[in-house]
Design a protein around this motif. Structure first.
Motif, PDB file in Angstrom:
ATOM      1  N   HIS A   1       0.838  -1.213   0.000  1.00 50.22           N
ATOM      2  CA  HIS A   1       0.000   0.000   0.000  1.00 50.22           C
ATOM      3  C   HIS A   1       0.867   1.255   0.000  1.00 50.22           C
ATOM      4  O   HIS A   1       0.607   2.214  -0.717  1.00 50.22           O
TER       5      HIS A   1
ATOM      6  N   GLN B   1       1.686   4.160  -3.382  1.00 52.87           N
ATOM      7  CA  GLN B   1       1.437   5.607  -3.329  1.00 52.87           C
ATOM      8  C   GLN B   1       2.740   6.397  -3.493  1.00 52.87           C
ATOM      9  O   GLN B   1       2.727   7.599  -3.713  1.00 52.87           O
TER      10      GLN B   1
ATOM     11  N   LEU C   1      -2.957   3.099   4.675  1.00 51.09           N
ATOM     12  CA  LEU C   1      -4.061   3.301   3.717  1.00 51.09           C
ATOM     13  C   LEU C   1      -5.246   4.037   4.347  1.00 51.09           C
ATOM     14  O   LEU C   1      -6.387   3.662   4.164  1.00 51.09           O
TER      15      LEU C   1
ATOM     16  N   TRP D   1      -1.925   2.191  -8.656  1.00 44.59           N
ATOM     17  CA  TRP D   1      -2.537   1.006  -8.020  1.00 44.59           C
ATOM     18  C   TRP D   1      -2.488  -0.217  -8.930  1.00 44.59           C
ATOM     19  O   TRP D   1      -3.253  -1.161  -8.759  1.00 44.59           O
TER      20      TRP D   1
END
Ligand code: NZQ
Ligand code: ZN
Length: 390
Positions: A201, A205, A255, A267
Motif C-alpha cells: 500500500h 502511493q 491506507l 494502483w
C-alpha cells in the motif's frame, strides 16, 4: 504537489483493553448487527467479549457470521436481508479486511432503495462512489492488521471471478478499535500477509515519479522502514505487544489517506493482484508480492528516480550504477518478502504461462487497460510484468 482535500472522520481507539470503550462508542438503544468471519472470532472468544459490552445500554444485538476471506456478494446479501427485516441501525464488524469490507457493502446495499433486487449493479461503480444517499453507520473491531479498511471508505467485493472495488464517503467507520492483543491469535502466514499488504500500500502511493511532495515521501519511507524493522520481530515473537502494536498502526496509516494526499498513485499491482486472487484464490497479499517485483522491473525507466530514492533511503543502497542500484532495491524487496515466508513468483501461486490469457481477459473485462501513475500501462505491459515473474 496537487491540490487536495483531506478528510478522515474515523475515530481510532488504540491499545490494550479498548474493547470496553464499545459501550461509549456504539449508540445507545441501537439495533446492532455484529458481523464476523469464518469463526476465528468465535473460537478465540473475541466475539463473546464484544457481545457482552455491546449488549449494555439498552441495545438489541444480532449477529451474522460466515463472511469469507475475499467477501462474496451472495453471502453479504443474506446480511442485507437481515438488516432490512430487523431495521438494524448500526453495524459492527469484528475481523480483518474481508469482514470490514463486507460490512461496508452491507451498509450501503441496505440503503440502496433504487437497487432492490439488482444489488450486483452496485459493484459496477469501481472507484466512483456508489449512488446511495446514505449507509448504515458502522464501527470495526480489527483482528488482522493489513488492509487499512478500518480507517478508509473503500471495500473490495468478490462476485465469482470478479473482484471489484466499492466505495462511498459514508463508509468511513465511525470508530475502529485497534487492540493489538486481539491479533495475537493470528497464524504466522496471516501476520506475514499483513506486513506485505501494508508495505505494498505504501509503495503504490510512493513509487511513481517525483511529485514535489517530500513530506509524503518521508512519511511513506518511515512506514516502510518501520515495517522492515518490526515485521520480522512480530513474526518471531507474536505475543510481543510493542512490535505488534507498531504493525497495527503501520497498517492503518498505510491506507487511511494521509500519505497519499497531493500525489498521483499507481494502483496497478493491486489491480492485477485482484485478478490473480479472483481467478486462483490466492490470498490478497500473496498476489501482490508476486506482481510488485514484476512491476518494479518492467517499469523501472518510468519509476527510475523514485526507485533510486527508495533504494537509498529505505535500504541504504548508494553504490553502483543506476541500473545496479535499482536492481539491488528490487532484490532487497523480494528478499524481505521471502524472509517472511511469502513467495514472489507466479509459480508460488500455482499459476503458469498458460494462465496468462485468462488473466489478461479479466483485466480487459474490468477496464484495466490504462493503469499506473501515467495511465500508460497497457495490457501488453501488464502481460510483460507477469511474464517477468513466472
Ligand atoms: O474468517 P475467520 O475465521 O475470522 O479467519 C480469518 C481469515 O481466514 C483470519 N483471522 C482474522 N483475524 C484473526 C484470524 N485468525 C486468527 N486470529 C485472528 N485474530 O484471517 C483470515 C484472513 O482474513 P481477511 O480478513 O480475509 O484478511 P485481510 O485482513 O488481509 O483482508 C483481505 C481482504 O481485504 C481486501 C482484500 O482485497 C481482501 O478481500 N482489501 C481491502 C482494502 C480496503 N478496504 O481498503 C485494501 C486492500 O488492498 C485489500 O484489497
Ligand atoms: Zn492491499
Amino acid at each position: 504537489m496537487l491540490n487536495f482535500t483531506f478528510f478522515n472522520p474515523t475515530k481510532a481507539v488504540f491499545g490494550k483493553g479498548q474493547l470496553q470503550e464499545l459501550d461509549n462508542l456504539v449508540p445507545e438503544k441501537a439495533t446492532v448487527l455484529i458481523t464476523y468471519g469464518g469463526g476465528s472470532a468465535k473460537r478465540n472468544g473475541v466475539l463473546d467479549r464484544v457481545k457482552d459490552v455491546v449488549a449494555k445500554s439498552g441495545r438489541t444485538v444480532l449477529e451474522f457470521g460466515g463472511i469469507e476471506a475475499n467477501p462474496e456478494f451472495s453471502t453479504l446479501m443474506k446480511a442485507v436481508a437481515i438488516v432490512r427485516e430487523k431495521k438494524v441501525d448500526f453495524l459492527l464488524a469484528v475481523g480483518g479486511g474481508s469482514v470490514m469490507d463486507g460490512t461496508k457493502f452491507i451498509a450501503s446495499a441496505s440503503c440502496a432503495d433504487n437497487f432492490v433486487g439488482k444489488e450486483a449493479e452496485l459493484l459496477t461503480f469501481g472507484f466512483g462512489a456508489v449512488p446511495v444517499e446514505r449507509s448504515i453507520p458502522l464501527g470495526t473491531v480489527v483482528t488482522l492488521p493489513a488492509t487499512g479498511s478500518e480507517m478508509n471508505c473503500f471495500a473490495v467485493i468478490s462476485n465469482g471471478e470478479d473482484k471489484l472495488p466499492f466505495m462511498h464517503p459514508s463508509l468511513f467507520p465511525v470508530f475502529s478499535i485497534l487492540d493489538p492483543e486481539l491479533t495475537f491469535t493470528l497464524p504466522e502466514n496471516q501476520v506475514a500477509n499483513g506486513i506485505v499488504d501494508a508495505f505494498v500500500h505504501v509503495l503504490e502511493q510512493y513509487l511513481t515519479y517525483p511529485q514535489a511532495a517530500p513530506l509524503q515521501d518521508r512519511m511513506a519511507e518511515s512506514i516502510l522502514q518501520t515495517l522492515i524493522e518490526i515485521g520480522p520481530e512480530t513474526l518471531a515473537k507474536p505475543q510481543d505487544y510493542d512490535a505488534r502494536a507498531s504493525l497495527v498502526w503501520c497498517a492503518t496509516l498505510a491506507l487511511q489517506g494521509l500519505i497519499g494526499v497531493g500525489v498521483v498513485p499507481d494502483w496497478s499491482t493491486h489491480m492485477i493482484g485482484h485478478e490473480l486472487t479472483a481467478l486462483f484464490r490466492s490470498a490478497h497479499a500473496r498476489s501482490l508480492a508476486v506482481v510488485l517485483p514484476g512491476t518494479m522491473r518492467v517499469r523501472k525507466e518510468q519509476k527510475k528516480e523514485k526507485l533510486l530514492q527508495y533504494g537509498e533511503r529505505v535500504w541504504g543502497i548508494v553504490e553502483g550504477s543506476d541500473d545496479e542500484r535499482i536492481e539491488a532495491a528490487i532484490v532487497k524487496t523480494e528478499e524481505f518478502f521471502n524472509s517472511l515466508g511469502v513467495g514472489t513468483r507466479l509459480k508460488d501461486l500455482g499459476v503458469t504461462e498458460t494462465d496468462l490469457d485468462k488473466i489478461m481477459a479479466n483485466l480487459e473485462k474490468h477496464g484495466m487497460t490504462a493503469l499506473s501513475e501515467r495511465g500508460d500501462q497497457t495490457l501488453d505491459v501488464s502481460r510483460r510484468i507477469l511474464e517477468a515473474v513466472l
